[in-house]
Design an enzyme around this catalytic site. Sequence first.
Site, mmCIF file in Angstrom:
data_model
loop_
_atom_site.group_PDB
_atom_site.id
_atom_site.type_symbol
_atom_site.label_atom_id
_atom_site.label_comp_id
_atom_site.label_asym_id
_atom_site.label_seq_id
_atom_site.Cartn_x
_atom_site.Cartn_y
_atom_site.Cartn_z
ATOM 1 N N PRO A 120 0.827 -1.211 0.000
ATOM 2 C CA PRO A 120 0.000 0.000 0.000
ATOM 3 C C PRO A 120 0.862 1.263 0.000
ATOM 4 O O PRO A 120 1.813 1.355 0.764
ATOM 5 C CB PRO A 120 -0.790 -0.097 1.304
ATOM 6 C CG PRO A 120 -0.602 -1.478 1.806
ATOM 7 C CD PRO A 120 0.678 -1.975 1.226
ATOM 8 N N GLU A 121 0.557 2.213 -0.880
ATOM 9 C CA GLU A 121 1.246 3.499 -0.876
ATOM 10 C C GLU A 121 0.326 4.517 -0.189
ATOM 11 O O GLU A 121 -0.807 4.196 0.177
ATOM 12 C CB GLU A 121 1.592 3.915 -2.301
ATOM 13 C CG GLU A 121 2.423 2.847 -3.013
ATOM 14 C CD GLU A 121 3.142 3.324 -4.264
ATOM 15 O OE1 GLU A 121 3.176 4.540 -4.527
ATOM 16 O OE2 GLU A 121 3.674 2.460 -4.982
ATOM 17 N N LYS A 174 2.139 6.902 4.717
ATOM 18 C CA LYS A 174 1.510 5.587 4.811
ATOM 19 C C LYS A 174 0.952 5.311 6.205
ATOM 20 O O LYS A 174 0.532 4.196 6.489
ATOM 21 C CB LYS A 174 2.524 4.507 4.411
ATOM 22 C CG LYS A 174 3.089 4.704 3.002
ATOM 23 C CD LYS A 174 4.143 3.681 2.675
ATOM 24 C CE LYS A 174 4.799 3.987 1.340
ATOM 25 N NZ LYS A 174 5.903 3.061 1.045
ATOM 26 N N ARG A 216 13.895 -3.038 -4.307
ATOM 27 C CA ARG A 216 12.558 -2.827 -4.869
ATOM 28 C C ARG A 216 12.711 -2.616 -6.376
ATOM 29 O O ARG A 216 13.587 -1.873 -6.820
ATOM 30 C CB ARG A 216 11.892 -1.612 -4.241
ATOM 31 C CG ARG A 216 11.822 -1.629 -2.714
ATOM 32 C CD ARG A 216 10.991 -2.786 -2.179
ATOM 33 N NE ARG A 216 9.676 -2.847 -2.815
ATOM 34 C CZ ARG A 216 8.670 -2.041 -2.520
ATOM 35 N NH1 ARG A 216 8.813 -1.111 -1.602
ATOM 36 N NH2 ARG A 216 7.527 -2.152 -3.134
#
Length: 258
Positions: free
Chosen positions: A2-3, A55, A248
Site C-alpha cells: 500500500p502506498e 503511509k 525494490r
Amino acid sequence: MPEGDTIAYAAQRMRPVLEGRVPDEIRTPHPRHALDRWPERLGGRAITEITTHGKHLFLHFEGELALHSHLRMTGAWGVYPPGRRPRRSMRRAWLVLRTGSTDVVQFDGPLLELLTESRARLDRRLAELGPDVLADEFDYARFLTRLRADDPTRGIGDALLDQRNLAGIGNLWKSESCFDAAVDPWRRTGEVSDEEARAIVDAARPLMRRSAQTGDQTSDRRVFRRHGEPCPRCGTTIRARGQGDDNRTTFWCPGCQH
Ligand SMILES: [Zn+2]
C-alpha cells in the site's frame, strides 16, 4: 504494498462511517491484541477525526487517545457495509469497529498501537517523516532539505522511497513520476537538480491525489510492470531492475529518462 494514496483512499471511505460517532462495538479478534483491552479503553469514546501522513493512518478518539496504524506489505483496511464480506477470515482481523451495521476492519499489520496524543506528537518515527506527498500544500523546502541531507551517491529512485525524504510514495508512483519527469531513477541524487526533484514530486502529486479519491491505481500506469513493452513516449523497451538496499523493482525507459 500500500502506498500513501491507498491509505488516504481507505481513510476517505472510513470517515463517513466513523467520524463523529461512538463505535457500537470494538473488537480485536486476533490473539495479538487480546491483552490490550482496547474495547474497554476506547469504549464509549467518539472518533473525532481520521488523519493520514504518508503511509500512516490515525484514528483520533475523544480523551486524547489515538490508534496509529501502518500496513507495510501485508496489511489492509476494509469497510464492509451489510452484504459485503471480507475475503480474509474475520478471526484474523486485528481490529473491528462496528457502527450501525457497517464494519471497519484492519487485517494484519505490522503496526497497530494505541497512543496518547502527546506521545504521538513526540514519537521519533513520526517526527522523522518527510513531507506528505499528498498534502494540500506540499512543503518543497523541507523535501529538498531532507533530500540534500541524504547520501548524494544514492540513486534518486531509491532516495524517493525513503519516507524521511518524502512520505507516502512507494514503488509504483516512484517509477511513474520519474518517467513523467523524464529523470533516470538510477541517476545519483547529488546529480539531480532541485528543479528535477520538484518535477518528480509535481508528477507524483496529481496521480496520487487522483488515486486517493478514486482508489484506481491502474489507469495511469505507463511503465510500472510494463517491462518488455515499448515506451509510450519514445518506443524504447521499458526495463525493470531491483534498486537500493531493499531491492525494490524500478521500472524505467532507458531511451527518454536521463
Ligand atoms: Zn522512452
